[in-house]
Design a protein around this motif. Structure first.
Motif, PDB file in Angstrom:
ATOM      1  N   LYS A 183       0.805  -1.213   0.000  1.00  0.00           N
ATOM      2  CA  LYS A 183       0.000   0.000   0.000  1.00  0.00           C
ATOM      3  C   LYS A 183       0.842   1.269   0.000  1.00  0.00           C
ATOM      4  O   LYS A 183       0.308   2.355   0.016  1.00  0.00           O
ATOM      5  CB  LYS A 183      -0.926   0.009   1.220  1.00  0.00           C
ATOM      6  CG  LYS A 183      -1.907  -1.163   1.227  1.00  0.00           C
ATOM      7  CD  LYS A 183      -2.755  -1.188  -0.014  1.00  0.00           C
ATOM      8  CE  LYS A 183      -3.668  -2.394   0.002  1.00  0.00           C
ATOM      9  NZ  LYS A 183      -4.383  -2.578  -1.263  1.00  0.00           N
ATOM     10  N   VAL A 234      -9.770  -3.013  12.890  1.00  0.00           N
ATOM     11  CA  VAL A 234      -8.409  -3.076  12.358  1.00  0.00           C
ATOM     12  C   VAL A 234      -7.573  -3.853  13.368  1.00  0.00           C
ATOM     13  O   VAL A 234      -7.575  -3.531  14.556  1.00  0.00           O
ATOM     14  CB  VAL A 234      -7.833  -1.673  12.129  1.00  0.00           C
ATOM     15  CG1 VAL A 234      -6.363  -1.759  11.726  1.00  0.00           C
ATOM     16  CG2 VAL A 234      -8.625  -0.934  11.064  1.00  0.00           C
ATOM     17  N   TRP A 250      -4.546  -6.080   9.345  1.00  0.00           N
ATOM     18  CA  TRP A 250      -5.690  -6.578   8.577  1.00  0.00           C
ATOM     19  C   TRP A 250      -6.950  -5.844   9.014  1.00  0.00           C
ATOM     20  O   TRP A 250      -7.027  -5.326  10.133  1.00  0.00           O
ATOM     21  CB  TRP A 250      -5.888  -8.075   8.794  1.00  0.00           C
ATOM     22  CG  TRP A 250      -4.875  -8.950   8.121  1.00  0.00           C
ATOM     23  CD1 TRP A 250      -3.565  -9.108   8.465  1.00  0.00           C
ATOM     24  CD2 TRP A 250      -5.092  -9.801   6.990  1.00  0.00           C
ATOM     25  NE1 TRP A 250      -2.953  -9.999   7.630  1.00  0.00           N
ATOM     26  CE2 TRP A 250      -3.866 -10.445   6.714  1.00  0.00           C
ATOM     27  CE3 TRP A 250      -6.196 -10.090   6.190  1.00  0.00           C
ATOM     28  CZ2 TRP A 250      -3.722 -11.359   5.670  1.00  0.00           C
ATOM     29  CZ3 TRP A 250      -6.056 -10.994   5.158  1.00  0.00           C
ATOM     30  CH2 TRP A 250      -4.827 -11.614   4.891  1.00  0.00           C
ATOM     31  N   PHE A 251      -7.945  -5.858   8.128  1.00  0.00           N
ATOM     32  CA  PHE A 251      -9.264  -5.309   8.454  1.00  0.00           C
ATOM     33  C   PHE A 251     -10.274  -6.450   8.478  1.00  0.00           C
ATOM     34  O   PHE A 251     -10.373  -7.239   7.532  1.00  0.00           O
ATOM     35  CB  PHE A 251      -9.682  -4.266   7.423  1.00  0.00           C
ATOM     36  CG  PHE A 251     -11.066  -3.709   7.638  1.00  0.00           C
ATOM     37  CD1 PHE A 251     -11.371  -2.978   8.780  1.00  0.00           C
ATOM     38  CD2 PHE A 251     -12.078  -3.923   6.709  1.00  0.00           C
ATOM     39  CE1 PHE A 251     -12.649  -2.475   8.989  1.00  0.00           C
ATOM     40  CE2 PHE A 251     -13.352  -3.423   6.897  1.00  0.00           C
ATOM     41  CZ  PHE A 251     -13.631  -2.693   8.043  1.00  0.00           C
ATOM     42  N   HIS A 303      -9.549  -8.725   5.287  1.00  0.00           N
ATOM     43  CA  HIS A 303      -9.035  -7.961   4.162  1.00  0.00           C
ATOM     44  C   HIS A 303      -7.654  -7.431   4.544  1.00  0.00           C
ATOM     45  O   HIS A 303      -7.501  -6.707   5.525  1.00  0.00           O
ATOM     46  CB  HIS A 303      -9.961  -6.798   3.806  1.00  0.00           C
ATOM     47  CG  HIS A 303     -11.390  -7.213   3.595  1.00  0.00           C
ATOM     48  ND1 HIS A 303     -11.862  -7.664   2.382  1.00  0.00           N
ATOM     49  CD2 HIS A 303     -12.433  -7.275   4.456  1.00  0.00           C
ATOM     50  CE1 HIS A 303     -13.136  -7.975   2.491  1.00  0.00           C
ATOM     51  NE2 HIS A 303     -13.512  -7.740   3.740  1.00  0.00           N
ATOM     52  N   LEU A 310      -4.415  -5.215   4.704  1.00  0.00           N
ATOM     53  CA  LEU A 310      -4.116  -3.803   4.517  1.00  0.00           C
ATOM     54  C   LEU A 310      -2.640  -3.574   4.220  1.00  0.00           C
ATOM     55  O   LEU A 310      -2.287  -3.029   3.175  1.00  0.00           O
ATOM     56  CB  LEU A 310      -4.546  -2.996   5.751  1.00  0.00           C
ATOM     57  CG  LEU A 310      -6.051  -2.954   6.041  1.00  0.00           C
ATOM     58  CD1 LEU A 310      -6.337  -2.130   7.301  1.00  0.00           C
ATOM     59  CD2 LEU A 310      -6.821  -2.380   4.852  1.00  0.00           C
ATOM     60  N   THR A 311      -1.761  -3.994   5.127  1.00  0.00           N
ATOM     61  CA  THR A 311      -0.335  -3.769   4.939  1.00  0.00           C
ATOM     62  C   THR A 311       0.451  -4.643   5.909  1.00  0.00           C
ATOM     63  O   THR A 311      -0.113  -5.192   6.872  1.00  0.00           O
ATOM     64  CB  THR A 311       0.021  -2.290   5.158  1.00  0.00           C
ATOM     65  OG1 THR A 311       1.424  -2.098   4.994  1.00  0.00           O
ATOM     66  CG2 THR A 311      -0.363  -1.834   6.557  1.00  0.00           C
ATOM     67  N   TYR A 327       0.408   1.598   7.798  1.00  0.00           N
ATOM     68  CA  TYR A 327      -0.996   1.727   8.179  1.00  0.00           C
ATOM     69  C   TYR A 327      -1.266   3.107   8.767  1.00  0.00           C
ATOM     70  O   TYR A 327      -2.295   3.732   8.464  1.00  0.00           O
ATOM     71  CB  TYR A 327      -1.391   0.657   9.194  1.00  0.00           C
ATOM     72  CG  TYR A 327      -2.761   0.922   9.781  1.00  0.00           C
ATOM     73  CD1 TYR A 327      -3.911   0.708   9.035  1.00  0.00           C
ATOM     74  CD2 TYR A 327      -2.890   1.468  11.063  1.00  0.00           C
ATOM     75  CE1 TYR A 327      -5.167   1.007   9.544  1.00  0.00           C
ATOM     76  CE2 TYR A 327      -4.152   1.762  11.584  1.00  0.00           C
ATOM     77  CZ  TYR A 327      -5.277   1.530  10.820  1.00  0.00           C
ATOM     78  OH  TYR A 327      -6.516   1.838  11.323  1.00  0.00           O
ATOM     79  N   GLN A 383     -11.455   2.102   5.429  1.00  0.00           N
ATOM     80  CA  GLN A 383     -10.812   0.801   5.212  1.00  0.00           C
ATOM     81  C   GLN A 383     -11.516  -0.020   4.134  1.00  0.00           C
ATOM     82  O   GLN A 383     -10.906  -0.893   3.519  1.00  0.00           O
ATOM     83  CB  GLN A 383     -10.776   0.005   6.522  1.00  0.00           C
ATOM     84  CG  GLN A 383      -9.901   0.595   7.612  1.00  0.00           C
ATOM     85  CD  GLN A 383     -10.653   1.591   8.494  1.00  0.00           C
ATOM     86  OE1 GLN A 383     -11.794   1.974   8.194  1.00  0.00           O
ATOM     87  NE2 GLN A 383     -10.044   2.002   9.584  1.00  0.00           N
ATOM     88  N   PHE A 440     -10.214  -0.850   0.557  1.00  0.00           N
ATOM     89  CA  PHE A 440      -9.300  -1.955   0.298  1.00  0.00           C
ATOM     90  C   PHE A 440     -10.006  -3.307   0.362  1.00  0.00           C
ATOM     91  O   PHE A 440      -9.383  -4.336   0.596  1.00  0.00           O
ATOM     92  CB  PHE A 440      -8.141  -1.915   1.306  1.00  0.00           C
ATOM     93  CG  PHE A 440      -7.399  -0.607   1.270  1.00  0.00           C
ATOM     94  CD1 PHE A 440      -6.501  -0.344   0.249  1.00  0.00           C
ATOM     95  CD2 PHE A 440      -7.623   0.365   2.225  1.00  0.00           C
ATOM     96  CE1 PHE A 440      -5.823   0.866   0.192  1.00  0.00           C
ATOM     97  CE2 PHE A 440      -6.947   1.574   2.180  1.00  0.00           C
ATOM     98  CZ  PHE A 440      -6.052   1.827   1.159  1.00  0.00           C
ATOM     99  N   THR A 441     -11.315  -3.292   0.162  1.00  0.00           N
ATOM    100  CA  THR A 441     -12.093  -4.527   0.138  1.00  0.00           C
ATOM    101  C   THR A 441     -12.856  -4.618  -1.176  1.00  0.00           C
ATOM    102  O   THR A 441     -12.946  -3.645  -1.927  1.00  0.00           O
ATOM    103  CB  THR A 441     -13.097  -4.577   1.310  1.00  0.00           C
ATOM    104  OG1 THR A 441     -14.180  -3.654   1.050  1.00  0.00           O
ATOM    105  CG2 THR A 441     -12.435  -4.207   2.632  1.00  0.00           C
TER     106      THR A 441
END
Length: 328
Positions: free
Chosen positions: A4, A184, A203-204, A212, A214-215, A221, A235, A238-239
């Motif tokens: 990301k 998160v 993650w989310f 999902h 994230l980084t 983040y 967030q 990113f889904t």
């Protein structure tokens, strides 16, 4: 695995905030250089000046930062021993500068003050395990639900470690409750009993218990959170779910270029699947060929009918064969 960072860089380059962010952007590993006695100075150093930027936006009001004292080193050690996990270096620097973060801001609409933005990272004492509760062995757990939902896991980005698990294979801690529209989480993969876990990812977890990615860095983040100004449900960009129409309205007002970048990324995803760099060839429709084929088919059918009519006409003119010819 860098996933990301490009998003943060592209967003800064394509928006009016570009010079603002690029001039003041600092790595979180440099936070220890800030005097601990001045909290706002410390926060401004790690937040790349997002507070004065928000205060200059039309309609934005009540930009509030909760002041927090730095965490002590022994608090970090106690957390690591209790949870058998090693905190990433950037998180240690973060907590020793400010024990968590909470920044909120509102938007003034006519006479109403609407709470909009919220940037929050839990303090070290609230960095607790997700779904850690004692219950009877016969009771269903969230791990059982995860097994049922495993086939539905379709994040836009993937981790080399696979999906998090609520059983002993992963250790999961809550970074942000996200106003109850998700969580998160700081995730440690491939954990073993009696062995300290290392290499955390962010993650989310959405409300349907789908993960999902994230980084793989807390620093990244934190920058993502700042770039999106803590807008509601950011967030979900990113889904595969995406933003709701109401949230898109706020993005159009405060972060319009982020929607443009999101649209570009979705367009690229049509030609690229799961890291495959081979593009899908574009299928074009040649109208001339389509209608030419139809015309040729109609002409061929017309010729066949014409030929059949000619045969019938020829047969009627010659008449039936004579009796003498039949006798022969």
């Amino acid at each position: 695995m860098k996933t990301k960072t490009y998003m943060v860089t592209r967003f800064c380059e394509n928006t009016k905030q570009s010079s603002f962010f690029e001039k003041k952007k600092k790595n979180i590993s440099e936070m220890m250089a800030v005097p601990e006695s001045d909290y706002m100075q410390a926060f401004l150093s790690i937040s790349v000046g997002v507070v004065p930027y928000l205060e200059k936006l039309p309609g934005v009001s009540n930009v509030i930062v909760d002041e927090r004292t730095p965490a002590e080193r022994h608090q970090l050690l106690m957390w690591e021993q209790k949870n058998s996990c090693i905190l990433p270096d950037d998180m240690k620097s973060f907590f020793m500068t400010t024990n968590g973060v909470k920044l909120s801001w509102c938007f003034k609409f006519d006479d109403d003050i609407l709470p909009i933005g919220l940037m929050e990272v839990n303090s070290i004492d609230k960095l607790t395990k997700v779904c850690e509760s004692k219950q009877a062995a016969s009771d269903p757990t969230i791990a059982d639900l995860q097994c049922d939902r495993a086939k539905d896991q379709t994040p836009l980005a993937k981790s080399v470690n696979g999906f998090p698990h609520f059983d002993g294979r992963s250790r999961i801690f809550e970074l942000d409750a996200c106003r109850e529209y998700g969580k998160v989480c700081l995730v440690y993969h491939n954990t073993e009993t009696g062995s300290p876990a290392q290499g955390a990812e962010v993650w989310f977890l959405d409300r349907s218990f789908r993960w999902h990615f994230l980084t793989d860095s807390f620093s990244e983040y934190f920058q993502m959170m700042l770039v999106h100004l803590g807008l509601p449900e950011w967030q979900y960009i990113f889904t595969d779910i995406g933003l709701s129409p109401q949230v898109q309205t706020w993005f159009h007002m405060f972060a319009p270029m982020r929607l443009v970048i999101d649209a570009e990324d979705k367009a690229k995803s049509v030609f690229q699947r799961e890291g495959d760099t081979a593009a899908i060839s574009e299928v074009t429709l040649d109208n001339n060929r389509v209608f030419k084929a139809k015309a040729e088919k109609r002409a061929k059918s017309g010729n066949q009918k014409k030929k059949a009519n000619q045969n019938k006409s020829s047969a009627s003119r010659t008449g039936p064969p004579s009796s003498s010819s039949r006798g022969r």
